[in-house]
Design a protein around this motif. Structure first.
Motif, PDB file in Angstrom:
ATOM      1  N   HIS A  77      33.048  27.226  34.623  1.00 53.44           N
ATOM      2  CA  HIS A  77      31.605  27.252  34.360  1.00 53.44           C
ATOM      3  C   HIS A  77      30.850  26.315  35.301  1.00 53.44           C
ATOM      4  O   HIS A  77      29.716  26.607  35.684  1.00 53.44           O
ATOM      5  CB  HIS A  77      31.317  26.867  32.910  1.00 53.44           C
ATOM      6  N   ARG A  78      31.470  25.205  35.682  1.00 55.38           N
ATOM      7  CA  ARG A  78      30.801  24.234  36.553  1.00 55.38           C
ATOM      8  C   ARG A  78      30.899  24.596  38.031  1.00 55.38           C
ATOM      9  O   ARG A  78      29.999  24.280  38.807  1.00 55.38           O
ATOM     10  CB  ARG A  78      31.406  22.841  36.352  1.00 55.38           C
ATOM     11  N   VAL A  79      31.983  25.247  38.442  1.00 60.76           N
ATOM     12  CA  VAL A  79      32.223  25.502  39.862  1.00 60.76           C
ATOM     13  C   VAL A  79      31.251  26.529  40.428  1.00 60.76           C
ATOM     14  O   VAL A  79      30.507  26.243  41.352  1.00 60.76           O
ATOM     15  CB  VAL A  79      33.687  25.936  40.112  1.00 60.76           C
ATOM     16  N   ASP A  80      31.282  27.742  39.883  1.00 58.51           N
ATOM     17  CA  ASP A  80      30.448  28.803  40.445  1.00 58.51           C
ATOM     18  C   ASP A  80      30.535  30.026  39.542  1.00 58.51           C
ATOM     19  O   ASP A  80      31.622  30.417  39.130  1.00 58.51           O
ATOM     20  CB  ASP A  80      30.945  29.155  41.848  1.00 58.51           C
ATOM     21  N   ASP A  81      29.402  30.647  39.284  1.00 61.02           N
ATOM     22  CA  ASP A  81      29.400  31.865  38.463  1.00 61.02           C
ATOM     23  C   ASP A  81      30.238  32.966  39.091  1.00 61.02           C
ATOM     24  O   ASP A  81      30.789  33.809  38.391  1.00 61.02           O
ATOM     25  CB  ASP A  81      27.980  32.370  38.242  1.00 61.02           C
ATOM     26  N   GLN A  82      30.328  32.966  40.409  1.00 61.70           N
ATOM     27  CA  GLN A  82      31.146  33.961  41.120  1.00 61.70           C
ATOM     28  C   GLN A  82      32.587  33.906  40.619  1.00 61.70           C
ATOM     29  O   GLN A  82      33.189  34.932  40.340  1.00 61.70           O
ATOM     30  CB  GLN A  82      31.108  33.686  42.616  1.00 61.70           C
ATOM     31  N   TRP A  83      33.140  32.695  40.478  1.00 63.62           N
ATOM     32  CA  TRP A  83      34.531  32.557  40.048  1.00 63.62           C
ATOM     33  C   TRP A  83      34.691  32.809  38.557  1.00 63.62           C
ATOM     34  O   TRP A  83      35.724  33.291  38.123  1.00 63.62           O
ATOM     35  CB  TRP A  83      35.088  31.196  40.454  1.00 63.62           C
ATOM     36  N   LEU A  84      33.671  32.524  37.801  1.00 59.60           N
ATOM     37  CA  LEU A  84      33.714  32.811  36.371  1.00 59.60           C
ATOM     38  C   LEU A  84      33.812  34.318  36.155  1.00 59.60           C
ATOM     39  O   LEU A  84      34.676  34.795  35.406  1.00 59.60           O
ATOM     40  CB  LEU A  84      32.477  32.249  35.677  1.00 59.60           C
ATOM     41  N   GLN A  85      32.967  35.064  36.824  1.00 62.79           N
ATOM     42  CA  GLN A  85      33.014  36.528  36.710  1.00 62.79           C
ATOM     43  C   GLN A  85      34.320  37.093  37.269  1.00 62.79           C
ATOM     44  O   GLN A  85      34.915  38.003  36.698  1.00 62.79           O
ATOM     45  CB  GLN A  85      31.808  37.159  37.421  1.00 62.79           C
ATOM     46  N   ALA A  86      34.766  36.533  38.385  1.00 61.98           N
ATOM     47  CA  ALA A  86      36.029  36.984  38.982  1.00 61.98           C
ATOM     48  C   ALA A  86      37.189  36.730  38.035  1.00 61.98           C
ATOM     49  O   ALA A  86      38.106  37.554  37.934  1.00 61.98           O
ATOM     50  CB  ALA A  86      36.263  36.284  40.320  1.00 61.98           C
ATOM     51  N   TRP A  87      37.167  35.584  37.328  1.00 67.25           N
ATOM     52  CA  TRP A  87      38.236  35.259  36.375  1.00 67.25           C
ATOM     53  C   TRP A  87      38.303  36.309  35.264  1.00 67.25           C
ATOM     54  O   TRP A  87      39.357  36.830  34.957  1.00 67.25           O
ATOM     55  CB  TRP A  87      38.021  33.874  35.756  1.00 67.25           C
ATOM     56  N   TYR A  88      37.164  36.644  34.677  1.00 66.86           N
ATOM     57  CA  TYR A  88      37.158  37.619  33.584  1.00 66.86           C
ATOM     58  C   TYR A  88      37.610  38.993  34.070  1.00 66.86           C
ATOM     59  O   TYR A  88      38.358  39.684  33.371  1.00 66.86           O
ATOM     60  CB  TYR A  88      35.784  37.684  32.915  1.00 66.86           C
ATOM     61  N   GLN A  89      37.198  39.392  35.246  1.00 64.22           N
ATOM     62  CA  GLN A  89      37.634  40.684  35.785  1.00 64.22           C
ATOM     63  C   GLN A  89      39.138  40.676  36.061  1.00 64.22           C
ATOM     64  O   GLN A  89      39.846  41.631  35.737  1.00 64.22           O
ATOM     65  CB  GLN A  89      36.864  41.020  37.060  1.00 64.22           C
ATOM     66  N   TRP A  90      39.627  39.610  36.674  1.00 62.76           N
ATOM     67  CA  TRP A  90      41.043  39.482  37.006  1.00 62.76           C
ATOM     68  C   TRP A  90      41.878  39.471  35.732  1.00 62.76           C
ATOM     69  O   TRP A  90      42.884  40.155  35.627  1.00 62.76           O
ATOM     70  CB  TRP A  90      41.266  38.206  37.809  1.00 62.76           C
ATOM     71  N   ARG A  91      41.451  38.673  34.732  1.00 57.42           N
ATOM     72  CA  ARG A  91      42.166  38.570  33.462  1.00 57.42           C
ATOM     73  C   ARG A  91      42.197  39.913  32.747  1.00 57.42           C
ATOM     74  O   ARG A  91      43.251  40.352  32.265  1.00 57.42           O
ATOM     75  CB  ARG A  91      41.484  37.531  32.577  1.00 57.42           C
ATOM     76  N   ASP A  92      41.065  40.607  32.693  1.00 57.66           N
ATOM     77  CA  ASP A  92      41.010  41.904  32.021  1.00 57.66           C
ATOM     78  C   ASP A  92      41.925  42.915  32.692  1.00 57.66           C
ATOM     79  O   ASP A  92      42.604  43.700  32.016  1.00 57.66           O
ATOM     80  CB  ASP A  92      39.582  42.431  31.987  1.00 57.66           C
ATOM     81  N   LYS A  93      41.954  42.894  34.009  1.00 58.35           N
ATOM     82  CA  LYS A  93      42.828  43.811  34.758  1.00 58.35           C
ATOM     83  C   LYS A  93      44.295  43.523  34.441  1.00 58.35           C
ATOM     84  O   LYS A  93      45.087  44.443  34.212  1.00 58.35           O
ATOM     85  CB  LYS A  93      42.562  43.655  36.258  1.00 58.35           C
ATOM     86  N   ARG A  94      44.680  42.245  34.416  1.00 56.20           N
ATOM     87  CA  ARG A  94      46.056  41.852  34.095  1.00 56.20           C
ATOM     88  C   ARG A  94      46.421  42.223  32.659  1.00 56.20           C
ATOM     89  O   ARG A  94      47.518  42.697  32.399  1.00 56.20           O
ATOM     90  CB  ARG A  94      46.254  40.358  34.301  1.00 56.20           C
ATOM     91  N   LEU A  95      45.502  41.987  31.731  1.00 57.27           N
ATOM     92  CA  LEU A  95      45.776  42.339  30.326  1.00 57.27           C
ATOM     93  C   LEU A  95      45.947  43.841  30.158  1.00 57.27           C
ATOM     94  O   LEU A  95      46.840  44.289  29.442  1.00 57.27           O
ATOM     95  CB  LEU A  95      44.646  41.829  29.427  1.00 57.27           C
ATOM     96  N   LYS A  96      45.092  44.615  30.809  1.00 60.78           N
ATOM     97  CA  LYS A  96      45.212  46.072  30.720  1.00 60.78           C
ATOM     98  C   LYS A  96      46.548  46.539  31.280  1.00 60.78           C
ATOM     99  O   LYS A  96      47.212  47.391  30.683  1.00 60.78           O
ATOM    100  CB  LYS A  96      44.064  46.755  31.460  1.00 60.78           C
ATOM    101  N   ALA A  97      46.965  45.972  32.395  1.00 58.93           N
ATOM    102  CA  ALA A  97      48.250  46.352  32.988  1.00 58.93           C
ATOM    103  C   ALA A  97      49.399  45.998  32.047  1.00 58.93           C
ATOM    104  O   ALA A  97      50.348  46.793  31.888  1.00 58.93           O
ATOM    105  CB  ALA A  97      48.435  45.660  34.333  1.00 58.93           C
ATOM    106  N   ALA A  98      49.339  44.845  31.397  1.00 59.37           N
ATOM    107  CA  ALA A  98      50.391  44.440  30.463  1.00 59.37           C
ATOM    108  C   ALA A  98      50.431  45.366  29.256  1.00 59.37           C
ATOM    109  O   ALA A  98      51.516  45.755  28.795  1.00 59.37           O
ATOM    110  CB  ALA A  98      50.178  43.001  30.024  1.00 59.37           C
ATOM    111  N   ILE A  99      49.267  45.741  28.749  1.00 61.07           N
ATOM    112  CA  ILE A  99      49.213  46.659  27.604  1.00 61.07           C
ATOM    113  C   ILE A  99      49.749  48.026  27.993  1.00 61.07           C
ATOM    114  O   ILE A  99      50.535  48.630  27.251  1.00 61.07           O
ATOM    115  CB  ILE A  99      47.769  46.754  27.059  1.00 61.07           C
ATOM    116  N   ASP A 100      49.339  48.522  29.161  1.00 61.52           N
ATOM    117  CA  ASP A 100      49.835  49.820  29.630  1.00 61.52           C
ATOM    118  C   ASP A 100      51.349  49.808  29.767  1.00 61.52           C
ATOM    119  O   ASP A 100      52.024  50.764  29.372  1.00 61.52           O
ATOM    120  CB  ASP A 100      49.194  50.197  30.969  1.00 61.52           C
ATOM    121  N   GLU A 101      51.887  48.739  30.306  1.00 56.73           N
ATOM    122  CA  GLU A 101      53.339  48.620  30.466  1.00 56.73           C
ATOM    123  C   GLU A 101      54.029  48.587  29.109  1.00 56.73           C
ATOM    124  O   GLU A 101      55.058  49.236  28.907  1.00 56.73           O
ATOM    125  CB  GLU A 101      53.671  47.355  31.252  1.00 56.73           C
ATOM    126  N   TRP A 102      53.466  47.863  28.163  1.00 56.29           N
ATOM    127  CA  TRP A 102      54.050  47.787  26.833  1.00 56.29           C
ATOM    128  C   TRP A 102      54.026  49.155  26.154  1.00 56.29           C
ATOM    129  O   TRP A 102      55.016  49.566  25.560  1.00 56.29           O
ATOM    130  CB  TRP A 102      53.290  46.766  25.984  1.00 56.29           C
TER     131      TRP A 102
END
Length: 68
Positions: free
Chosen positions: A38-63
């Motif tokens: 939150h302190r560093v940059d909104d760019q990285w905050l948004q990138a984190w949520y997108q990256w995390r969501d993509k990883r979670l979706k891939a893990a769910i699909d694999e499961w």
């Protein structure tokens, strides 16, 4: 979170990567990581949520594939 910093942040923004890496050390790492995002940059905050969501979706699909 370490993978996110290594794969996404470090190649593009060394100071932000260093701050996030430091936040990941020790007790309370999850809270410090999010606070630092939150302190560093909104760019990285948004990138984190997108990256995390993509990883979670891939893990769910694999499961789902493994149980079918």
């Amino acid at each position: 979170m370490v993978d996110f910093v290594d794969e996404m942040v470090a190649p593009a923004d060394d100071p932000a990567a260093e701050k996030l890496s430091i936040a990941l050390n020790g007790k309370g790492a999850f809270r410090r990581f999010k606070d630092t995002l939150h302190r560093v940059d909104d760019q990285w905050l948004q990138a984190w949520y997108q990256w995390r969501d993509k990883r979670l979706k891939a893990a769910i699909d694999e499961w789902v594939k493994s149980v079918l």
